[in-house]
Motif scaffolding. Structure first.
Motif, PDB file in Angstrom:
ATOM      1  N   LEU A 175      -1.294  29.537 -37.209  1.00 46.33           N
ATOM      2  CA  LEU A 175      -1.630  28.282 -36.533  1.00 46.33           C
ATOM      3  C   LEU A 175      -2.725  28.564 -35.504  1.00 46.33           C
ATOM      4  CD1 LEU A 175       2.003  26.954 -35.865  1.00 46.33           C
ATOM      5  CD2 LEU A 175       0.647  26.831 -37.965  1.00 46.33           C
ATOM      6  N   ALA A 176      -3.905  28.031 -35.742  1.00 45.83           N
ATOM      7  CA  ALA A 176      -5.046  28.259 -34.841  1.00 45.83           C
ATOM      8  C   ALA A 176      -5.295  27.019 -34.002  1.00 45.83           C
ATOM      9  CB  ALA A 176      -6.285  28.608 -35.656  1.00 45.83           C
ATOM     10  N   THR A 177      -5.489  27.215 -32.707  1.00 48.36           N
ATOM     11  CA  THR A 177      -5.741  26.080 -31.822  1.00 48.36           C
ATOM     12  C   THR A 177      -6.545  26.511 -30.606  1.00 48.36           C
ATOM     13  OG1 THR A 177      -4.709  24.366 -30.453  1.00 48.36           O
ATOM     14  CG2 THR A 177      -3.529  26.436 -30.642  1.00 48.36           C
ATOM     15  N   THR A 178      -7.335  25.587 -30.090  1.00 45.87           N
ATOM     16  CA  THR A 178      -8.067  25.828 -28.844  1.00 45.87           C
ATOM     17  C   THR A 178      -7.318  25.220 -27.659  1.00 45.87           C
ATOM     18  OG1 THR A 178      -9.342  23.825 -29.331  1.00 45.87           O
ATOM     19  CG2 THR A 178     -10.341  25.938 -29.926  1.00 45.87           C
ATOM     20  N   GLU A 179      -6.229  24.493 -27.958  1.00 46.69           N
ATOM     21  CA  GLU A 179      -5.456  23.845 -26.901  1.00 46.69           C
ATOM     22  C   GLU A 179      -3.955  24.049 -27.135  1.00 46.69           C
ATOM     23  OE1 GLU A 179      -6.978  19.950 -25.555  1.00 46.69           O
ATOM     24  OE2 GLU A 179      -8.405  20.085 -27.213  1.00 46.69           O
TER      25      GLU A 179
END
Length: 289
Positions: free
Chosen positions: A72-76
């Motif tokens: 799971l990739a996220t900037t937030e």
């Protein structure tokens, strides 16, 4: 042969936010990997999943099959629901320092058998602003246009990529500090004529001014290894900010950030920057009166 794998499935959660999208993704869980040991599911920008979709994903994460791995990739990450975060191993990635970027770029060029001017990598690292992907992309463009001698010169890099040099920004800031609107506007338009990308110029200008602000706060906050600026360039920054009054540096940053945001919407690219120059050339006292 293209590097593709049937065991790697990716979804962009920014454009696939619903429950049906998550269900379609996890349908692949029923099948064992074709060639690899694991089936890998990548969900990019996963914080943008709807609440219902996130809950549907949670059920899968609670009891995933042995052959499945979810990334799971996220900037937030703060927007992710706590029950999902608690079931994941978390890895935080940071931007690389200029010195680290230069080392990685050197490795690439050595493997490719390409020679280069020493200043080339410093310039690319500075403009990449900590992103290895951006630095690699800039370097790849340079490699694509190398001549038969397989040598990358500083001149070629500037002409090919429209990259901004620190000296150009420093000279521009000198004129701003002197409130010399006429020469600052002339300088800006000369850069445009030379093929400088104004969007990149604005980004480098803002990055430069931020380093100046950090220096103003505390000299220990800026060093050559992390910032990508040489000791001489940092010394020049100190000279430029020494005569500035309180609030002037912040005003510069605010106006040029505003100008950068307007660049993409104007038919005359340099106009927002020219307006910022004029605004900064006016005395604060005369404006208030």
């Amino acid at each position: 042969m293209a590097s593709k794998s049937l065991d790697l499935i990716e979804i962009d959660a920014a454009s696939h936010t619903g429950v049906d999208d998550v269900r379609a993704l996890t349908e692949g869980l029923k099948f064992a990997p074709v060639k690899s040991k694991y089936k890998v599911f990548i969900i990019d920008e996963c914080h943008q999943l709807s609440k219902a979709a996130a809950n549907a994903l949670l059920k899968t994460l609670e009891e995933p099959p042995d052959h499945a791995i979810f990334i799971l990739a996220t900037t937030e990450p703060h927007k992710m629901i706590p029950t999902i975060i608690s079931r994941c191993q978390r890895f935080d990635f940071r931007r690389l320092h200029a010195k680290e970027l230069i080392k990685k770029l050197e490795i690439i060029l050595k493997k490719e058998g390409i020679k280069f001017e020493e200043a080339v990598l410093s310039l690319i690292a500075l403009n990449a602003r900590g992103s290895f992907r951006d630095a690699e992309s800039l370097l790849d463009k340079c490699i694509s246009f190398t001549s038969k001698d397989k040598f990358i010169s500083l001149k070629e890099v500037k002409e090919l990529l429209g990259i901004v040099e620190v000296a150009q920004v420093s000279e521009f800031i000198d004129l701003i500090v002197q409130k010399n609107a006429k020469d600052a506007v002339i300088k800006l338009n000369l850069l445009v004529e030379e093929g400088i990308d104004l969007q990149e110029f604005s980004k480098t200008l803002i990055f430069y001014l931020r380093q100046c602000l950090l220096l103003k706060i505390n000299k220990d906050l800026v060093n050559s290894e992390e910032s990508g600026f040489s000791n001489d360039e940092i010394k020049k920054m100190e000279e430029q900010i020494s005569g500035l009054k309180d609030g002037e540096l912040q005003k510069m940053l605010e106006l040029f950030i505003e100008a950068e945001n307007k660049l993409k919407y104007t038919t005359i690219p340099q106009l927002p920057l020219e307006l910022a120059i004029i605004d900064l050339s006016l005395d604060v006292s005369s404006k208030e009166s």
